[in-house]
Design an enzyme around this catalytic site. Structure first.
Site, PDB file in Angstrom:
ATOM      1  N   ASP A 265       0.824  -1.205   0.000  1.00  0.00           N
ATOM      2  CA  ASP A 265       0.000   0.000   0.000  1.00  0.00           C
ATOM      3  C   ASP A 265       0.865   1.265   0.000  1.00  0.00           C
ATOM      4  O   ASP A 265       1.649   1.486   0.921  1.00  0.00           O
ATOM      5  CB  ASP A 265      -0.891  -0.070   1.267  1.00  0.00           C
ATOM      6  N   ASP A 325     -10.581   3.990  -1.425  1.00  0.00           N
ATOM      7  CA  ASP A 325     -11.179   2.963  -0.558  1.00  0.00           C
ATOM      8  C   ASP A 325     -12.701   2.871  -0.704  1.00  0.00           C
ATOM      9  O   ASP A 325     -13.397   3.881  -0.761  1.00  0.00           O
ATOM     10  CB  ASP A 325     -10.879   3.279   0.912  1.00  0.00           C
TER      11      ASP A 325
HETATM   12  C1  GLA Z   1      -5.517   2.211   2.767  1.00  0.00           C
HETATM   13  C2  GLA Z   1      -6.017   1.074   1.889  1.00  0.00           C
HETATM   14  C3  GLA Z   1      -7.069   0.292   2.655  1.00  0.00           C
HETATM   15  C4  GLA Z   1      -6.452  -0.248   3.951  1.00  0.00           C
HETATM   16  C5  GLA Z   1      -5.888   0.896   4.771  1.00  0.00           C
HETATM   17  C6  GLA Z   1      -5.102   0.393   5.965  1.00  0.00           C
HETATM   18  O1  GLA Z   1      -6.497   3.156   3.015  1.00  0.00           O
HETATM   19  O2  GLA Z   1      -6.525   1.551   0.675  1.00  0.00           O
HETATM   20  O3  GLA Z   1      -7.556  -0.764   1.858  1.00  0.00           O
HETATM   21  O4  GLA Z   1      -5.455  -1.167   3.624  1.00  0.00           O
HETATM   22  O5  GLA Z   1      -5.016   1.701   3.999  1.00  0.00           O
HETATM   23  O6  GLA Z   1      -4.485   1.403   6.693  1.00  0.00           O
END
Ligand code: GLA
Length: 501
Positions: A265, A325
């Site tokens: 990520d 997200d």
């Molecule tokens: C980001 C990702 C999410 C999750 C969070 C965790 O926002 O896009 O899917 O993994 O981080 O902190």
């Protein structure tokens, strides 16, 4: 130091020669659940009423761009470039004794968060230097994920509450409730498992995960696989330790733990690198995973920036997020699924998938019809099916949505051809997906607020009538003889057919 300690007194006695905020300040917030102390640094310099410096909070690193107020109370605003957008944070700060008191709000409407910072040694918490990037090359295909990965991920339901016992419980549920039999296999731990690095720089898990190897042995003993999460930056999105500068070491650690899947990520990396440099950073981890010799599915999470679908496979990626997200709402899910995947179908193929984010099915924010739409749309999109709910606690309806084998068969179709919208009028949409057996999946969606009769005209869809097949949500055989069909579809609902060749 003596001068600083005296300052407030000097100020009171001598009608204010202003307090000096210059210094490196730390807010240290221990977390009893995971044992990790979260630290925020404010490295500030005061000249008269002007304050400059840096703010390091979770994954973010801001430069103080504006300051106002004084002599005792200041407002400072930090700014950082995040891709093309200027991200900002504002604090009201004042010196109280030798503590820095801070107040900040998430947004104009939210209540203020009050923090207290203490002096830290100069340089502590400084942002690491930028490491040079490797030259671009092609990471060989790992041969995994020939169909979109299926499993579960902790984030949507549990976020920072995920722990060893919870993960075992999800594995138990998946192995026994029909999900494993329907094809779900990955149990993926998302952010907040990370502890500190040991003296040799090896990543450790925090108090919530006492023994990762034992946990992976447990998950494997259920015939399932275990996934983990990290970031190419110094910190993850939730502010935990990332893999920056430790890519090979971390990949080795995960392989030794028995990890089968990595979600990587972007987050903290945004402070050091531009979007144009993402490919090199993701390639670094792609190489590191490959070097372990262990088959590890590689999931890229950088929110669909920098046209990741064009280079995702070249860094060894098996799937790449195409959006920000998901949330457990109709608006979020339908925007990600119906709108944001536009034009991307051509990039999906066996081993390499567009990822419109994890499922929210069963988390309570949508109706059963909306969750059927979620499952149908993700299957038409050949999207990874990563359940995001509490697998040990769901209604029979939710379980039946997640385990509908006919719908899963669309998602997992061996040809790996992502479907797309073939017709729409207002809130009504018909999507098509070509299947390996020469058949077609046809999804009739109603995005409107009221039930509707959707006119499906075969000629418009390039489908020859008569056609026959199966309604995948009722399980009934369907036969269409005329040139068109009026289909009743509930509000926010779907009718999904699999038509034979
Ligand atoms: C980001 C990702 C999410 C999750 C969070 C965790 O926002 O896009 O899917 O993994 O981080 O902190």
């Amino acid at each position: 130091m003596i001068l600083r300690l005296c300052l407030p007194i000097v100020c009171a006695a001598a009608a204010c020669s202003a307090a000096d905020l210059t210094g490196n300040w730390v807010v240290a917030q221990p977390n009893n659940t995971d044992g990790v102390t979260r630290k925020q640094y404010f490295d500030l310099k005061q000249e008269g009423d002007r304050i400059t410096g840096h703010i390091r909070v979770t994954q973010f690193y801001y430069t103080v761009k504006e300051s106002s107020g004084g002599p005792d109370k200041f407002t400072i605003t930090g700014s950082m470039m995040d891709g093309n957008s200027d991200r900002r944070v504002t604090y009201e700060i004042s010196l109280v004794g030798d503590e820095l008191h801070l107040s900040t709000r998430r947004n104009a409407k939210s209540a203020p968060t009050e923090l207290v910072a203490h002096r830290a040694p100069a340089g502590e918490g400084a942002y690491p230097a930028r490491l040079p990037l490797p030259a671009i090359h092609k990471v060989p295909d790992n041969g995994l994920a020939k169909t979109p990965p299926m499993g579960w991920n902790s984030w949507n339901k549990f976020a920072g509450r995920v722990d060893d016992a919870g993960v075992r419980a999800m594995a138990d549920a998946m192995a026994s409730n029909g999900m494993k039999a329907a094809g779900y296999v990955y149990i993926n731990i998302d952010d907040t498992w990370e502890g500190e690095r040991d003296s040799k720089g090896n990543i450790t898990s925090n108090k919530k995960f006492p023994n990762m190897k034992a946990l992976s042995d447990y998950v494997h003993s259920k015939g399932l696989k275990l996934g983990i999460y990290s970031s190419p930056g110094p910190n993850t999105c939730a502010g935990y330790e990332g893999s920056y500068g430790h890519e090979q070491q971390d990949a080795k650690t995960w392989a030794a733990w028995g990890i089968d899947y990595l979600k990587y990520d972007w987050c903290g990396a945004r402070n050091l690198y531009t979007d144009d440099e993402m490919q090199a950073l993701y390639q670094k981890m792609g190489d590191a995973l490959r070097a372990t010799g262990r088959p590890i599915v590689y999931s890229l999470c950088q929110y669909g920036r920098a046209k990741v679908w064009e280079w995702g496979p070249d860094v060894g990626g098996n799937l790449w997020r195409t959006t920000g997200d998901i949330r457990d709402t109709w608006d979020s899910m339908s925007n990600l699924g119906f709108v944001r995947q536009e034009g991307l179908a051509q990039w999906a193929r066996p081993g390499h998938w567009n990822d419109p984010d994890m499922l929210e099915i069963g988390n309570g924010g949508m109706s059963d019809d909306e969750y059927r739409t979620h499952m149908s749309l993700w299957s038409m999109l050949a999207a990874p099916l990563l359940a995001g709910n509490d697998l040990g606690n769901m209604s029979p309806t939710i379980l039946s949505i997640l385990t509908n084998r006919d719908v899963i068969a669309i998602d997992q179709d061996a040809a790996g051809k992502e479907g797309s919208r073939a017709w729409h009028s207002g809130d009504q949409e018909v999507w098509l997906r070509s299947l390996a057996d020469g058949g077609q999946a046809v999804a009739v969606f109603n995005r409107g607020a009221a039930a509707a009769k959707v006119p499906v005209k075969w000629a418009d869809l390039g489908i020859k009538a008569p056609a026959s097949g199966r309604d995948l949500w009722t399980g009934k055989t369907v036969t269409f003889t005329g040139p068109a069909e009026d289909v009743e579809v509930p509000s926010h609902g779907v009718v999904l057919w699999r038509l034979s060749k």
